[in-house]
Design a protein around this motif. Sequence first.
Motif, PDB file in Angstrom:
ATOM      1  N   THR A 311       0.834  -1.209   0.000  1.00 51.56           N
ATOM      2  CA  THR A 311       0.000   0.000   0.000  1.00 51.56           C
ATOM      3  C   THR A 311       0.864   1.252   0.000  1.00 51.56           C
ATOM      4  O   THR A 311       0.602   2.209  -0.749  1.00 51.56           O
ATOM      5  CB  THR A 311      -0.938  -0.006   1.217  1.00 51.56           C
ATOM      6  OG1 THR A 311      -1.716  -1.210   1.222  1.00 51.56           O
ATOM      7  CG2 THR A 311      -1.878   1.182   1.188  1.00 51.56           C
ATOM      8  N   LEU A 315       1.166   3.802  -3.311  1.00 48.55           N
ATOM      9  CA  LEU A 315       0.769   5.195  -3.108  1.00 48.55           C
ATOM     10  C   LEU A 315       1.911   6.129  -3.507  1.00 48.55           C
ATOM     11  O   LEU A 315       1.700   7.114  -4.231  1.00 48.55           O
ATOM     12  CB  LEU A 315       0.381   5.426  -1.645  1.00 48.55           C
ATOM     13  CG  LEU A 315       0.032   6.868  -1.262  1.00 48.55           C
ATOM     14  CD1 LEU A 315      -1.214   7.327  -1.995  1.00 48.55           C
ATOM     15  CD2 LEU A 315      -0.155   6.998   0.254  1.00 48.55           C
ATOM     16  N   VAL A 334      -3.956   6.261   2.171  1.00 48.21           N
ATOM     17  CA  VAL A 334      -4.792   5.085   1.918  1.00 48.21           C
ATOM     18  C   VAL A 334      -5.023   4.384   3.244  1.00 48.21           C
ATOM     19  O   VAL A 334      -4.095   4.226   4.044  1.00 48.21           O
ATOM     20  CB  VAL A 334      -4.123   4.094   0.939  1.00 48.21           C
ATOM     21  CG1 VAL A 334      -5.038   2.899   0.679  1.00 48.21           C
ATOM     22  CG2 VAL A 334      -3.739   4.774  -0.358  1.00 48.21           C
ATOM     23  N   VAL A 618      -9.123   6.002  -0.446  1.00 50.50           N
ATOM     24  CA  VAL A 618      -7.944   6.618  -1.054  1.00 50.50           C
ATOM     25  C   VAL A 618      -8.222   8.107  -1.233  1.00 50.50           C
ATOM     26  O   VAL A 618      -9.286   8.482  -1.738  1.00 50.50           O
ATOM     27  CB  VAL A 618      -7.610   6.000  -2.432  1.00 50.50           C
ATOM     28  CG1 VAL A 618      -6.307   6.586  -2.981  1.00 50.50           C
ATOM     29  CG2 VAL A 618      -7.537   4.480  -2.353  1.00 50.50           C
TER      30      VAL A 618
END
Length: 658
Positions: A311, A315, A334, A618
């Motif tokens: 993640t 990102l 996120v 998000v």
Amino acid sequence: MAFRKDRQPYITVMAIILAVVIALFSVRIFSLQVIDKDNLAAGSSGLTEVKVVLSAARGEILDRDGRQIAVNRDGYDIVFNSAYLDRSTMNELILKLISLSSEYDTEYRDTLPLTKDAPYTFTDEVGADKLRKFLNVADYATAEQCFKRLNEKYSLGSFTTDEQRKIMGVRYSMDKAAFSVAAPYTFAEDINHSLMLVISEQGMLFPGVTIEVTPYRHYPVSNLMPHLIGTTGPIYEEEWEEYKAKGYNYNDRVGKSGIELYAEEHLRGTDGEMIYYFDSNGKIVSTKVTKEPIPGKTVMLTIDKSLQKVTQDVLASSIENLKKQNPFVSGGAVVVMEINSGAVLASANYPSYDMATMSKEYNKLLADKNKPLLDRAFQGVYPIGSTVKPLVALAAMENEKYEYGEDIYCKKTYDYFSDFKPNCMHYHGRMSLKNALARSCNYFFFELGRRTGIKTLNQYYKNFGLGVKTGVEVNDSAGILTEFESDSGNTIQVAIGQLNAFTPLQLASYTCTLANGGTRYKATLIDSVVSYNYSKTYVDNTPEVLGNFNINSTMLSQVKEGMLSVTEDGTGSTVFGNYSIKVGGKTGTSQTNSGSGVDHSVFIAFAPFDKPEIAISVVLEHGASTYTVTSIAKAVLDSYFFASSDNNTDIPPYTLLE
């Protein structure tokens, strides 16, 4: 000369007797010198006992599967031991250590509230008052007068002014720490290996100075969710009285932020105890450990380390790639949550920082206009745009302001109010709820919001976790929920996600509540607390329900069908149109007041659609890219549902290896 054969048995017997006698003497000497030495010392007249603390190791922080996040490593401290320190040469000794510390670029403890360069002034008024009280001088005593008094107190007349300031800084810190045999003083912490070797090899030049091995925090992946893990550090002077009352020692390290602070009572170990026995000349006769230290407990997080890393990485790379077309994008966050528990599986921020270098780069991080120190996921608040529309639809239906099947005609300009006539992004014509969600028709939700009213909308927002605290263990924002006395043009703005501002964590919590049918769980980062060796469980978190709202199942299914349409043939279909798992989602853009004029991009999702397991939120600051936010969510779902366990190189510490 050879032995006569008739004397051989006699010699053998004598040899055996002699061996037995020697063995008995050896046993007795061992008993006196090793086994009974402490008892003899304690019972002898003229001996003095002094108890000292044996510091316990701090507990560790692991992920939900036992993979290391924050663990311990051995570091080296320079410690003054009062039992061996020669007071007559203490100042010279301190000066030598200060010189060595400078040579090896090592910081040492100096808590004296005077500037380190002449002309000497107080660094702060609180510290000044404490120094005056310590020196027993008048409340109006100047820094110069305090400096002079310290010189007298510590007999520093033979040193230069610069040397005096350096020595008195250490001496003052030692006194404030109540330095004694029972309380050794840590001069410098976590020194480098080279300095450790110099002091160890030249021990004769530093009487009373020892190198002690001390456990320090180690982060196997030092940039992994630093905002949530938090930091540890020394007890500051202004904190000392509070920690002292709790049984801490001055040299202890404590949690300063994040999980390290929240779980301090669990992570803190129980110190042991050792006794020094001194003779009448002040020499140590023996020592005895009377209480072994007990390490702190292990905190198991809800975080999935592999998912967290994916993640974070996606990102960061997505934002950097987006910057090539949109230089205004400044950051993002996120959050991934378990739908039926409120457990946070991942929480990513960008930009972020590295815990291994944070202390050295702190001022640079603090000055960075993109705010890498801000936990955007838990504390950043953003207008959430159209992602609120599923909730507005549900509120309208449950309060009989809209009946499923009714079409609303979008003529682009909403002209109900004479003084406020906002536009939809497109001329949509006749729209059903499903299509209005899929196409994100603002006109449709202007109308639903006006019919429903601000009071009802706000109550639904709160019920679903928007504008209220999530209950998570670390610091988070409650967001901004506007309150109006009467309905107006503001109401229809609220209905499309403007005016209010919420955190990505709240967005994920709201999505969970919607996906699971109306149960809002307390957000949590801690799964359990176990003993250091994992043999005993002290805390085993069960999901905590903060609210249970009996949503009309038929109406909810109609809203969720609209969210499915978003990903299959609506605004999110470019990324999710052919995805192997059905995903419910909602895209959003929200206006900002920044000079760039570039909107935020927002996306929420839950999956699998028919039996939801996880929710994702998000947010991209000034991102203005639906494709990017939905692509980030897809990468997270790929990792959660399809990532191979072979990629997990961490072995849980309690796994049996063959």
